[in-house]
Structure formats: structure tokens, C-alpha cells
Scaffold this motif. Structure first.
Motif, PDB file in Angstrom:
ATOM      1  N   VAL A  33      73.779  23.156  -9.458  1.00 23.97           N
ATOM      2  CA  VAL A  33      73.390  21.751  -9.386  1.00 23.97           C
ATOM      3  C   VAL A  33      72.103  21.659  -8.575  1.00 23.97           C
ATOM      4  CG1 VAL A  33      74.049  19.436  -8.660  1.00 23.97           C
ATOM      5  CG2 VAL A  33      75.795  21.011  -9.523  1.00 23.97           C
ATOM      6  N   LEU A  34      71.106  20.951  -9.122  1.00 24.55           N
ATOM      7  CA  LEU A  34      69.800  20.806  -8.489  1.00 24.55           C
ATOM      8  C   LEU A  34      69.580  19.338  -8.118  1.00 24.55           C
ATOM      9  CD1 LEU A  34      67.670  22.965 -10.996  1.00 24.55           C
ATOM     10  CD2 LEU A  34      68.844  23.721  -8.909  1.00 24.55           C
ATOM     11  N   LEU A  35      69.321  19.072  -6.837  1.00 26.84           N
ATOM     12  CA  LEU A  35      69.167  17.708  -6.329  1.00 26.84           C
ATOM     13  C   LEU A  35      67.713  17.448  -5.939  1.00 26.84           C
ATOM     14  CD1 LEU A  35      72.308  17.508  -4.001  1.00 26.84           C
ATOM     15  CD2 LEU A  35      72.137  16.939  -6.436  1.00 26.84           C
ATOM     16  N   HIS A  36      67.183  16.334  -6.405  1.00 25.94           N
ATOM     17  CA  HIS A  36      65.770  16.000  -6.203  1.00 25.94           C
ATOM     18  C   HIS A  36      65.515  15.396  -4.833  1.00 25.94           C
ATOM     19  CE1 HIS A  36      66.305  11.618  -6.436  1.00 25.94           C
ATOM     20  NE2 HIS A  36      67.266  11.873  -7.312  1.00 25.94           N
ATOM     21  N   GLY A  37      64.217  15.251  -4.523  1.00 25.10           N
ATOM     22  CA  GLY A  37      63.795  14.653  -3.266  1.00 25.10           C
ATOM     23  C   GLY A  37      63.093  13.325  -3.452  1.00 25.10           C
ATOM     24  N   PHE A  38      62.375  12.911  -2.415  1.00 26.26           N
ATOM     25  CA  PHE A  38      61.640  11.643  -2.332  1.00 26.26           C
ATOM     26  C   PHE A  38      60.152  11.937  -2.453  1.00 26.26           C
ATOM     27  CE2 PHE A  38      58.928   9.258   0.563  1.00 26.26           C
ATOM     28  CZ  PHE A  38      59.182   7.936   0.256  1.00 26.26           C
ATOM     29  N   PRO A  39      59.411  11.082  -3.137  1.00 25.54           N
ATOM     30  CA  PRO A  39      59.818   9.924  -3.944  1.00 25.54           C
ATOM     31  C   PRO A  39      59.885  10.335  -5.418  1.00 25.54           C
ATOM     32  CG  PRO A  39      57.454   9.819  -3.509  1.00 25.54           C
ATOM     33  CD  PRO A  39      57.947  11.133  -2.962  1.00 25.54           C
TER      34      PRO A  39
END
Length: 292
Positions: A33-39
Motif C-alpha cells: 500500500v502506497l500513501l501520498h503526501g501533501f499537497p
């Protein structure tokens, strides 16, 4: 260019009462599972995901409050606590048939991944972190004029009302400033991708601010409780980050080693948006993590 992931299937999954996450799933093999950042949104993983999909089932969600996922009202800090967002990710993977999975996060997604590793050690088998230190440590290392690099952290920590109004009134300038200032290679983020990040961020100002506000309150409390209890990350951990320690005057590897006994700490020459600027390097680091 297309903004779609090649050969990835879009899904929408209920993860909590009244909350659904939007994600794409592709490939086959052990799940990552790959989780994105901001923005940003899950789109930041488009190149890395396609590199991993030949060996793994790759799941890329938009976090609660971001992108195409639901954006519940922040009636209290728990709604956007990293503990809550981590539980979303565990529920998403479980609904897709994965009771265990590797987890990699960038920026805000890395804070969610860190919390998931602490709260769900029986579920997260490997943990990858891109370009952060844990929330408690982040506040501790920001001191004096060096804290100016994190001015947005202090802005969005303020009580509800003023931050949301200020940011919404200049959304493109605000969010665009981070895409410009944090990029090591601006050409790695094509205009269509940049435009999508700005569009998605402008549509999510209240929930983005709520995410950051939680990190000045409830997230700190959760980290401090684990630190006081001696809780550590039980799985292999790889951290890839810029040399923030040298820039801000602290031992970044030492900070991480206190939380992660089985640690591979790496520095990169890429900018903050390393999954887009150096996808081969990031994909290789993830493969090596999964082989441990």
C-alpha cells in the motif's frame, strides 16, 4: 499525458461509518500500500506503482480528506488523527482481501504509515517512510529561524476559521508554493499533474487543515504515549529522506533508530517529491525493504 495509472483498476471502499476511500489497485503478488503526501494525491505514485506491479499487488488510495476520497467534517481532532487515518488504510486493505501488507508513505502519508506501524504491528509487515520524522520529533527539531521552513505547520495548527479562510482565498498560490519550493527537479511534475494537485487541494482546504491541526494536538499525544511506553516499530523499516538533519541540526538517523530497531536509513539527492523525481531509486528501496 494521461493522469490514469496504466492497467490499474479504480475502487471505492467503505472504511468507517460514512467514509469511503477512493483507490487504484494493480499488479499481482504480495500487497504493498502506497500513501501520498501533501499537497498531492495518489497520482504521485504513478511511476513507482507501475514499477512494482510486476511483482506485487499495489494499492494506492487517496487519504481521508484528500483527492477523491471522502472528506468528513472535523467535528474534533480524532476525525483526522493519524490513528484514525491509519485505521482507514487497514480497513481498505482488509476489504480488498489483505490481512497483512507492506506499507510505504510519503510526507503526510508517511505519518499515517508510521502510526499504522505502531498501532497494527500484526498487520503491517514492512514499513517504508519518505522524507519525514515522526510528528513528536518534527515539533522538537523545529527551532528558531530554522522553523521558518515549516511555517505552514504553525499556520494550520491555529483554531478553526482563520487558516481555512486565508488558504482558500489564495489556494493556488499557497499549494503551488510548496510544489515549487520543495521540488528538486520541477520537470518531474508535468503541468497536467501539477494542475491536478492544485485542483484537488483547493477542493479540500478544510480537511487538509484539519489533518495538519491534528498533528499539533492529538497526534503529538499519541506519539508521546508510545514513546513513554517504549513502543517501537516491530517490522523492518526503511527511511529515505533528504539530509534534513544537516540542514536543521539534528541526527535524523538517530531519531528514527529510537523508534525502529530494524532500520535502513538512506539519504537521497532527490527533492521532496522523490517518488516523481527519482522513481527508480524509490522503487529499488521498496524492493530491498520487502526482501528483508
Amino acid at each position: 499525458m494521461t493522469l490514469a495509472f496504466s492497467d490499474f483498476e479504480p475502487v471505492r471502499v467503505p472504511v468507517a461509518p460514512g467514509v469511503e476511500l477512493s483507490a487504484v489497485v494493480g499488479g499481482s503478488g504480495s500487497p504493498v500500500v502506497l500513501l501520498h503526501g501533501f499537497p498531492q494525491t495518489r497520482l504521485m505514485w504513478r511511476q513507482v506503482a507501475e514499477r512494482l506491479a510486476g511483482e506485487h499487488t499495489v494499492i494506492c488510495p487517496d487519504l481521508r480528506g484528500y483527492g477523491a476520497s471522502d472528506k468528513p467534517d472535523a467535528v474534533d481532532e480524532e476525525v483526522y488523527a493519524k490513528r484514525t487515518m491509519a485505521a482507514d488504510v487497514v480497513a481498505l486493505a482488509g476489504a480488498l482481501g489483505h490481512e497483512q501488507f507492506a506499507l510505504v508513505g510519503h510526507d503526510r502519508g508517511a505519518l499515517v504509515a508510521f502510526r499504522a506501524g505502531l498501532d497494527h504491528p500484526e498487520t503491517v509487515t514492512h514499513l517504508g517512510i519518505l522524507d519525514i520524522v515522526p510528528t513528536l520529533d518534527m515539533w522538537n527539531v523545529l527551532q528558531g529561524v530554522s522553523a521558518a521552513v515549516g511555517y505552514h505547520l504553525y499556520l494550520m495548527a491555529q483554531p478553526p476559521g482563520l487558516p481555512e479562510t486565508m488558504i482558500a482565498n489564495s489556494a493556488d498560490a499557497f499549494f503551488g508554493s510548496f510544489l515549487d519550493a520543495w521540488a528538486g527537479d520541477p520537470a518531474a511534475m508535468p503541468p497536467a499533474v501539477r494542475a491536478e494537485y492544485l485542483r484537488a487541494s483547493a477542493a479540500a482546504v478544510p480537511s487538509i487543515v484539519a489533518d495538519y491541526r491534528a498533528s499539533a494536538g492529538v497526534d503529538v499525544a499519541h506519539d508521546r504515549a508510545d514513546l513513554d511506553a517504549g513502543t517501537q516499530l516491530a517490522m523492518p523499516v526503511t527511511v529515505v529522506q533528504q539530509d534534513w538533519g544537516a540542514q536543521l541540526g539534528y541526527d535524523a538517523a538517530g531519531v528514527w533508530r529510537a523508534w525502529a530497531p530494524d532500520l535502513d536509513h538512506r539519504l537521497t539527492r532527490a527533492g521532496h517529491f522523490m517518488a516523481e523525481e527519482a522513481p527508480d531509486e524509490v522503487a529499488a528501496a521498496i524492493r530491498e525493504l520487502l526482501a528483508r
